[in-house]
Scaffold this motif. Sequence first.
Motif, PDB file in Angstrom:
ATOM      1  N   HIS A   1      -4.326  -4.960   7.020  1.00  0.00           N
ATOM      2  CA  HIS A   1      -4.977  -3.642   7.003  1.00  0.00           C
ATOM      3  C   HIS A   1      -6.441  -3.712   7.431  1.00  0.00           C
ATOM      4  CE1 HIS A   1      -1.752  -1.203   5.208  1.00  0.00           C
ATOM      5  NE2 HIS A   1      -1.437  -2.308   4.533  1.00  0.00           N
ATOM      6  N   ARG A   2      -6.861  -4.862   7.975  1.00  0.00           N
ATOM      7  CA  ARG A   2      -8.283  -4.973   8.350  1.00  0.00           C
ATOM      8  C   ARG A   2      -8.671  -3.809   9.271  1.00  0.00           C
ATOM      9  NH1 ARG A   2     -12.382  -6.885  11.540  1.00  0.00           N
ATOM     10  NH2 ARG A   2     -14.004  -7.892  10.297  1.00  0.00           N
ATOM     11  N   CYS A   3      -9.898  -3.373   9.085  1.00  0.00           N
ATOM     12  CA  CYS A   3     -10.372  -2.165   9.778  1.00  0.00           C
ATOM     13  C   CYS A   3     -10.105  -2.203  11.281  1.00  0.00           C
ATOM     14  CB  CYS A   3     -11.867  -2.004   9.533  1.00  0.00           C
ATOM     15  SG  CYS A   3     -12.539  -0.540  10.311  1.00  0.00           S
ATOM     16  N   VAL A   4      -9.477  -1.158  11.758  1.00  0.00           N
ATOM     17  CA  VAL A   4      -9.210  -0.997  13.187  1.00  0.00           C
ATOM     18  C   VAL A   4     -10.517  -0.713  13.945  1.00  0.00           C
ATOM     19  CG1 VAL A   4      -8.249   0.717  14.789  1.00  0.00           C
ATOM     20  CG2 VAL A   4      -6.824  -0.188  12.942  1.00  0.00           C
ATOM     21  N   GLY A   5     -11.429  -0.019  13.286  1.00  0.00           N
ATOM     22  CA  GLY A   5     -12.613   0.483  13.997  1.00  0.00           C
ATOM     23  C   GLY A   5     -13.855  -0.364  13.817  1.00  0.00           C
TER      24      GLY A   5
ATOM     25  N   LEU B   1     -16.113  -0.640  16.833  1.00  0.00           N
ATOM     26  CA  LEU B   1     -16.831   0.606  17.146  1.00  0.00           C
ATOM     27  C   LEU B   1     -17.989   0.813  16.163  1.00  0.00           C
ATOM     28  CD1 LEU B   1     -17.276   3.256  18.649  1.00  0.00           C
ATOM     29  CD2 LEU B   1     -15.508   4.310  17.223  1.00  0.00           C
ATOM     30  N   ALA B   2     -17.724   0.560  14.878  1.00  0.00           N
ATOM     31  CA  ALA B   2     -18.777   0.726  13.878  1.00  0.00           C
ATOM     32  C   ALA B   2     -19.974  -0.166  14.232  1.00  0.00           C
ATOM     33  CB  ALA B   2     -18.249   0.375  12.488  1.00  0.00           C
TER      34      ALA B   2
ATOM     35  N   VAL C   1      -7.868   8.331  11.022  1.00  0.00           N
ATOM     36  CA  VAL C   1      -8.727   7.683  12.019  1.00  0.00           C
ATOM     37  C   VAL C   1      -9.993   8.503  12.263  1.00  0.00           C
ATOM     38  CG1 VAL C   1      -8.808   6.487  14.220  1.00  0.00           C
ATOM     39  CG2 VAL C   1      -6.640   6.721  13.043  1.00  0.00           C
TER      40      VAL C   1
ATOM     41  N   PHE D   1     -14.982  -4.796   5.774  1.00  0.00           N
ATOM     42  CA  PHE D   1     -14.040  -4.210   6.731  1.00  0.00           C
ATOM     43  C   PHE D   1     -12.599  -4.531   6.334  1.00  0.00           C
ATOM     44  CE2 PHE D   1     -17.633  -4.440   9.951  1.00  0.00           C
ATOM     45  CZ  PHE D   1     -17.740  -3.073  10.152  1.00  0.00           C
TER      46      PHE D   1
ATOM     47  N   SER E   1     -19.861   0.543   2.868  1.00  0.00           N
ATOM     48  CA  SER E   1     -19.587   1.986   3.013  1.00  0.00           C
ATOM     49  C   SER E   1     -18.417   2.421   2.147  1.00  0.00           C
ATOM     50  CB  SER E   1     -19.256   2.305   4.468  1.00  0.00           C
ATOM     51  OG  SER E   1     -20.221   1.759   5.315  1.00  0.00           O
ATOM     52  N   ILE E   2     -17.424   1.544   1.998  1.00  0.00           N
ATOM     53  CA  ILE E   2     -16.323   1.807   1.063  1.00  0.00           C
ATOM     54  C   ILE E   2     -16.542   0.880  -0.123  1.00  0.00           C
ATOM     55  CG2 ILE E   2     -13.804   1.766   0.719  1.00  0.00           C
ATOM     56  CD1 ILE E   2     -14.404   3.708   2.857  1.00  0.00           C
TER      57      ILE E   2
ATOM     58  N   PHE F   1      -8.904   0.617  20.166  1.00  0.00           N
ATOM     59  CA  PHE F   1     -10.176   0.228  19.541  1.00  0.00           C
ATOM     60  C   PHE F   1     -10.430  -1.279  19.600  1.00  0.00           C
ATOM     61  CE2 PHE F   1      -9.252   4.363  17.760  1.00  0.00           C
ATOM     62  CZ  PHE F   1     -10.483   5.003  17.880  1.00  0.00           C
TER      63      PHE F   1
ATOM     64  N   LYS G   1       0.825  -1.210   0.000  1.00  0.00           N
ATOM     65  CA  LYS G   1       0.000   0.000   0.000  1.00  0.00           C
ATOM     66  C   LYS G   1       0.860   1.262   0.000  1.00  0.00           C
ATOM     67  CE  LYS G   1      -4.019   0.187   1.337  1.00  0.00           C
ATOM     68  NZ  LYS G   1      -5.188   0.513   2.134  1.00  0.00           N
TER      69      LYS G   1
ATOM     70  N   HIS H   1       4.006   0.137   8.478  1.00  0.00           N
ATOM     71  CA  HIS H   1       2.583  -0.090   8.739  1.00  0.00           C
ATOM     72  C   HIS H   1       2.368  -0.604  10.157  1.00  0.00           C
ATOM     73  CE1 HIS H   1      -0.922  -2.861   8.907  1.00  0.00           C
ATOM     74  NE2 HIS H   1      -1.514  -1.734   8.546  1.00  0.00           N
TER      75      HIS H   1
ATOM     76  N   LEU I   1     -11.444   1.151  -2.812  1.00  0.00           N
ATOM     77  CA  LEU I   1     -10.448   1.967  -2.106  1.00  0.00           C
ATOM     78  C   LEU I   1      -9.179   2.086  -2.942  1.00  0.00           C
ATOM     79  CD1 LEU I   1     -10.044   3.303   0.728  1.00  0.00           C
ATOM     80  CD2 LEU I   1      -8.840   1.216   1.360  1.00  0.00           C
TER      81      LEU I   1
HETATM   82  C1  HEM Z   1     -18.953   0.721   8.703  1.00  0.00           C
HETATM   83  C2  HEM Z   1     -17.856   1.245   9.125  1.00  0.00           C
HETATM   84  C3  HEM Z   1     -16.512   0.993   8.538  1.00  0.00           C
HETATM   85  C4  HEM Z   1     -16.160   0.382   7.374  1.00  0.00           C
HETATM   86  C5  HEM Z   1     -17.062  -0.223   6.303  1.00  0.00           C
HETATM   87  C6  HEM Z   1     -14.712   0.416   7.303  1.00  0.00           C
HETATM   88  C7  HEM Z   1     -13.979  -0.134   6.281  1.00  0.00           C
HETATM   89  C8  HEM Z   1     -12.614  -0.270   6.298  1.00  0.00           C
HETATM   90  C9  HEM Z   1     -11.848  -0.989   5.329  1.00  0.00           C
HETATM   91  C10 HEM Z   1     -12.417  -1.688   4.121  1.00  0.00           C
HETATM   92  C11 HEM Z   1     -10.554  -0.915   5.694  1.00  0.00           C
HETATM   93  C12 HEM Z   1      -9.407  -1.635   5.036  1.00  0.00           C
HETATM   94  C13 HEM Z   1      -8.666  -0.787   4.075  1.00  0.00           C
HETATM   95  C14 HEM Z   1      -7.688  -1.594   3.287  1.00  0.00           C
HETATM   96  O1  HEM Z   1      -7.988  -2.687   2.820  1.00  0.00           O
HETATM   97  O2  HEM Z   1      -6.607  -1.093   3.081  1.00  0.00           O
HETATM   98  C15 HEM Z   1     -10.485  -0.108   6.866  1.00  0.00           C
HETATM   99  C16 HEM Z   1      -9.329   0.234   7.495  1.00  0.00           C
HETATM  100  C17 HEM Z   1      -9.289   1.103   8.544  1.00  0.00           C
HETATM  101  N1  HEM Z   1     -10.364   1.588   9.270  1.00  0.00           N
HETATM  102 FE1  HEM Z   1     -12.290   1.237   8.920  1.00  0.00          FE
HETATM  103  N2  HEM Z   1     -14.236   1.056   8.404  1.00  0.00           N
HETATM  104  C18 HEM Z   1     -15.295   1.423   9.192  1.00  0.00           C
HETATM  105  C19 HEM Z   1     -15.248   2.074  10.412  1.00  0.00           C
HETATM  106  C20 HEM Z   1     -14.100   2.525  10.997  1.00  0.00           C
HETATM  107  C21 HEM Z   1     -14.045   3.244  12.253  1.00  0.00           C
HETATM  108  C22 HEM Z   1     -15.219   3.531  13.161  1.00  0.00           C
HETATM  109  C23 HEM Z   1     -12.726   3.558  12.444  1.00  0.00           C
HETATM  110  C24 HEM Z   1     -12.061   4.307  13.578  1.00  0.00           C
HETATM  111  C25 HEM Z   1     -12.284   4.166  14.790  1.00  0.00           C
HETATM  112  C26 HEM Z   1     -11.969   3.011  11.336  1.00  0.00           C
HETATM  113  C27 HEM Z   1     -10.601   3.110  11.179  1.00  0.00           C
HETATM  114  C28 HEM Z   1      -9.880   2.418  10.239  1.00  0.00           C
HETATM  115  C29 HEM Z   1      -8.434   2.482  10.146  1.00  0.00           C
HETATM  116  C30 HEM Z   1      -7.507   3.291  11.045  1.00  0.00           C
HETATM  117  C31 HEM Z   1      -8.067   1.656   9.072  1.00  0.00           C
HETATM  118  C32 HEM Z   1      -6.660   1.396   8.551  1.00  0.00           C
HETATM  119  C33 HEM Z   1      -6.139   0.069   9.009  1.00  0.00           C
HETATM  120  C34 HEM Z   1      -4.807  -0.271   8.387  1.00  0.00           C
HETATM  121  O3  HEM Z   1      -4.497   0.196   7.286  1.00  0.00           O
HETATM  122  O4  HEM Z   1      -4.063  -1.007   9.043  1.00  0.00           O
HETATM  123  N3  HEM Z   1     -12.838   2.403  10.477  1.00  0.00           N
HETATM  124  N4  HEM Z   1     -11.765   0.260   7.248  1.00  0.00           N
END
Ligand code: HEM
Length: 416
Positions: free
Chosen positions: A361-365, A368-369, A248, A356, A297-298, A112, A63, A101, A301
């Motif tokens: 890189h799985r979503c950290v949040g 919370l979501a 974030v 997620f 939601s995404i 989180f 990435k 990373h 990306l």
């Molecule tokens: C419905 C809600 C959410 C969806 C659909 C979502 C979706 C995603 C996805 C698809 C990724 C992976 C990106 C990748 O493949 O590179 C990601 C990463 C991430 N998300 Fe979420 N997200 C959500 C909510 C949140 C919330 C509430 C937070 C913060 C508290 C958050 C923080 C992050 C962060 C920091 C990353 C990066 C992780 C990394 O690259 O190691 N997300 N999210």
Amino acid sequence: MTVSDRIDRIAIDPFGADIPGESARLRALGPIVPVELPGGIPAWAPTGYDTLKELILDPQVSKDPRQHWRLWPEIAEHPSWGWILGWVGVVNMLSTYGADHTRLRKLVAPSFTQRRTEMMRPRVEAITTQLLDALDTPVPLGEGGAVVDLKAGFAHPLPMRMICELFGVPEELREDTAKLIAAIMDTSDPSPEHAAFVQQQIGSVLGALIAHRSEYPGDDLTTELIRVRDEDGDRLSDEELLYTLLLVIGAGFETTVNLIGNAVVALLTHPEQLAAVRSGEIGWDAVIDETLRVHPSIASLPLRFAVSDIKVGDVTIAAGDAIITTYAAAGLDPVRYGPDADSFDAARGADDHLAFGIGVHRCVGAPLARVEALTALPALFDRFPDLQLAVGEDELRQVPSFIAFGWQEIPVRLRA
Ligand code: HEM
């Protein structure tokens, strides 16, 4: 064939007007298709679940554009490519590879975890109740005061308030923060002016947040990250601090806004499933997973990069080529989910979606979501049992983005 060759590329709709239709058209062309992103940026688009999952999990997929994107040195020569810098030019965990990373993720992820997120639940419940009380004072959408915009009045402010409280974003910066994230998500305008506006706002809005919390430290995650930077610049540089906050805070609300909004619209347009949820036949968790599968939601990306040549069927993604991560196409893949993959059916129990992300890189949040959506949705439908859409489904407008997948407004009537 490499993505830079002069081959016919399919232009991705910068407005995201019909993401499911576009996914189906691309899928008909093969498992991986050469596309052109807004402004003419070449990339590959995986079109099915298995191909996407394999690429995300492939350690030869990075990435980090600075190390692995062949076109990175050329960006400045293409004024209409500047918008991509809001996604890949910002140095944080989302745009780094390997040890960088891991280092950047470790600074945020422990805040989180499932356990830490559980502790946020009472606050999520309190904000939900406040917003539902306030909804009785409608946000009018023109004539006929009984119509309110559920996005502006509920789906947006809940995750926004929550993440702003966690990061100590003062009231006076919240509106500009929301505008900045909306501008980054808006891919309909690849002009240099739009890209310059985004870059300028990142510095001014998040710079103001850092300045504020440096002067008035609090019990919040911005203060905590500033402390890490001050104590050990090797763990977090100035630039990484700014861009980590951007990621974030932005990811922390915009995505969940659309999860709540998309789930509400899905249930209101499938009343038989809403009835099954009310009777307890279908759980709220299943509603959330099905929403994320069909309407993630995404949607896509930007960007990932091939570290070495990668074969997908009879196509070779050349080292240095860019790839978009196509979550919507994966969720709607009939090979994975059957011929009715594009229909919303919460009873199917598909919790294997990739919305997620997956892997490092799985979503950290995600916890919370889930807590936010699992609080907001039952509370909303309990409070307003006769909730209904005030416009036809086909009148709802998608936000102008091929990345974000959600509605601009959700006009509803709260009572029959
Ligand atoms: C419905 C809600 C959410 C969806 C659909 C979502 C979706 C995603 C996805 C698809 C990724 C992976 C990106 C990748 O493949 O590179 C990601 C990463 C991430 N998300 Fe979420 N997200 C959500 C909510 C949140 C919330 C509430 C937070 C913060 C508290 C958050 C923080 C992050 C962060 C920091 C990353 C990066 C992780 C990394 O690259 O190691 N997300 N999210």
